[in-house]
Scaffold this active site. Structure first.
Site, short mmCIF file in Angstrom:
data_model
loop_
_atom_site.label_atom_id
_atom_site.label_comp_id
_atom_site.label_asym_id
_atom_site.label_seq_id
_atom_site.Cartn_x
_atom_site.Cartn_y
_atom_site.Cartn_z
N SER A 291 0.84 -1.19 0.00
CA SER A 291 0.00 0.00 0.00
C SER A 291 0.88 1.25 0.00
O SER A 291 1.75 1.39 -0.87
CB SER A 291 -0.95 -0.05 1.20
N ASP A 353 -8.50 -4.45 -6.71
CA ASP A 353 -8.05 -3.45 -5.74
C ASP A 353 -8.01 -2.08 -6.41
O ASP A 353 -7.58 -1.94 -7.56
CB ASP A 353 -6.66 -3.85 -5.24
N HIS A 410 -7.59 -5.54 -0.98
CA HIS A 410 -6.34 -4.81 -0.76
C HIS A 410 -5.42 -5.52 0.23
O HIS A 410 -4.24 -5.19 0.32
CB HIS A 410 -6.67 -3.41 -0.23
#
Length: 506
Positions: A291, A353, A410
């Site tokens: 991320s 995602d 995610h």
């Protein structure tokens, strides 16, 4: 850690090919929560490995493919990792290694993904703790506490960033008045391979930089200004990166001992120190993150290469990024410069995602005229991904349930599960390693209910409370974390010498 954990790591268990035959996991001690990937030497498919396949996608491929896939993996294991490590690290941009998936590459992606996951597993998220925002473990015990002591790496230093920047939904702060730091958040670590057997297996001494990602899902994305600014790590002002990432990486707080050096200064000084300490050795620099941590990983790789820290007497130390669910970081010029510097990036994404699609929704690497609008009109919202993409699809895993929760798509553990079962486009999803599927539900609710794995199951036993000698339940004091090694300023000075003065030969 909690007192219980779920394990599907029994090598004698074969995952059935029909959902109606699926089994329930066993309950064992939570101290063994990590996957059981081999560390000293790769396991042999000829000896004991069971390949666990699902028939849910069997219509995509003939049954003969499973036998062919096993034969291919056996051939790959005949070439040990220490003979092919440069290819696995991306020297040829992973050509021919992704589709079909190379067995060594799969294991290395998962291994480095575990280094990134360790940042989450060790981070104190609890806003009711005065230690919120720091690492729960001392550096000397970090890998032991996470059941990763057998990985053969030693913690070199922790990395911190100031929370006094405009990313309020990223940083974790305590609600208590007495806290470990008013300004800092623990962001990750630098570790070095020290076990001689592991170094022989890898074919070199590996330096790992792991950056912590986002605690909450998309909230931090809304904080991004989607505004590009010059990086100024080199001489070209047209190389630009997103301003929020830049601030997180470069800002510091002189009144805070943890942030008196910026995250950038901390990592550059440490890499300089490690390279000097291992002159003449075969080295690699591998950077990983999930991320927002993936964005920091790419930015760090570019910075190290731009500052020529990886340039040594016998050539260049390879720099590789294993990025998970990372957003775009910079403009097309940034991407082109990373390519010129030889930074190798493998981006592992889930096609469902949303994070890898931002920033740069309107002008990105898929836009035919991106170079024109950057060069001609200096379009300020033009972004480009760097490197090679490994696109996975969670709907191909028979273990995962349909969900509208974007946080599941995610999730890092879910990505590692998908890597474990990926063999190539159009090929059957087939688990190869003994990685526990229960890890998927460690911090989300993604596994099908028939596996009996509770969602969000990983937590500290009694939330860290212990009983003292008086019989009272208290939150024990933690030893103070080391801020920065004493020689940080010295090594940083060596890195940031004027351009006219060459870096010391190492």
């Amino acid at each position: 850690m909690a007192s219980l954990t779920l394990s599907l790591n029994n090598p004698n268990i074969t995952i059935p090919s029909s959902p109606s035959q699926q089994f329930l996991p066993r309950w064992i001690n939570l101290n063994k929560t990590r996957n059981s990937l081999p560390t000293s030497k790769p396991f042999s498919l000829k000896q004991s490995t069971t390949i666990n396949c699902s028939s849910s996608l069997s219509s995509l491929t003939p049954d003969l493919e499973e036998e062919t896939s096993q034969e291919r993996m056996e051939e790959e294991y005949e070439r040990p990792l220490n003979h092919v490590w440069r290819e696995i690290q991306g020297c040829n941009d992973w050509e021919g290694l992704i589709d079909p998936m190379n067995t060594h590459l799969r294991q290395e992606i998962i291994r480095y993904g575990d280094f990134a996951q360790a940042c989450y597993d060790s981070f104190d998220f609890d806003p009711h703790s005065k230690y919120c925002g720091t690492c729960k473990y001392q550096g000397a015990h970090f890998f032991e506490k996470l059941d990763m002591a057998d990985r053969g790496y030693r913690m070199s230093r922790y990395l911190y960033a100031t929370s006094n920047i405009n990313l309020p939904n990223f940083f974790q702060k305590s609600k208590m008045s007495s806290v470990w730091s008013q300004h800092a958040n623990w962001m990750g670590y630098v570790a070095v391979a020290t076990n001689e057997e592991e170094i022989r297996r890898l074919g070199r001494r590996d330096i790992v930089i792991a950056w912590r990602g986002t605690v909450t899902y998309l909230e931090w994305i809304h904080d991004l200004k989607d505004f590009l600014r010059p990086a100024h790590f080199g001489d070209d002002p047209t190389i630009k990166i997103e301003s929020g990432f830049y601030d997180l990486y470069t800002q510091k707080e002189q009144t805070c001992k943890y942030c008196s050096f910026s995250a950038r200064e901390q990592v550059l000084a440490e890499i300089k120190r490690i390279i000097e300490n291992h002159k003449g050795e075969e080295l690699s620099i591998t950077i990983t993150g999930h991320s927002l941590g993936a964005a920091l990983a790419l930015l760090t790789a570019y910075d190290i290469a731009e500052m020529k820290l990886n340039t040594v007497n016998n050539g260049k130390i390879p720099i590789t990024v294993f990025s998970f669910s990372g957003p775009r970081v910079g403009n097309l010029k940034f991407k082109e410069r990373c390519d010129e510097l030889g930074v190798k990036v493998l981006r592992v994404i889930n096609v469902h995602d949303k994070v890898p699609t931002v920033p740069g929704i309107f002008a990105n690497e898929k836009f035919q005229h991106q170079k024109y609008i950057e060069d001609t009109i200096s379009f300020p919202w033009s972004y480009a991904h760097v490197g090679v993409e490994l696109a996975l699809d969670h709907t191909h895993s028979p273990f995962l349930k349909p969900t509208n929760d974007f946080g599941c798509a995610h999730n890092l553990e879910a990505h590692l599960h998908l890597v474990d079962g990926f063999h190539g486009k159009g090929r059957r999803f087939c688990l190869v390693t003994k990685r526990d599927i229960a890890l998927v539900n460690k911090s989300c609710d993604f596994l099908k209910s028939e596996y009996g794995v509770p969602p969000h199951w990983r937590q500290d036993e009694n939330k860290g409370m212990v009983r003292n000698s008086d019989g009272r339940w208290v939150l024990p004091e933690r030893p103070r974390m080391e801020a920065h090694p004493d020689d940080t300023a010295h090594h940083l000075q060596q890195v940031l010498k004027p351009v006219s003065s060459p870096l010391e030969a190492v």
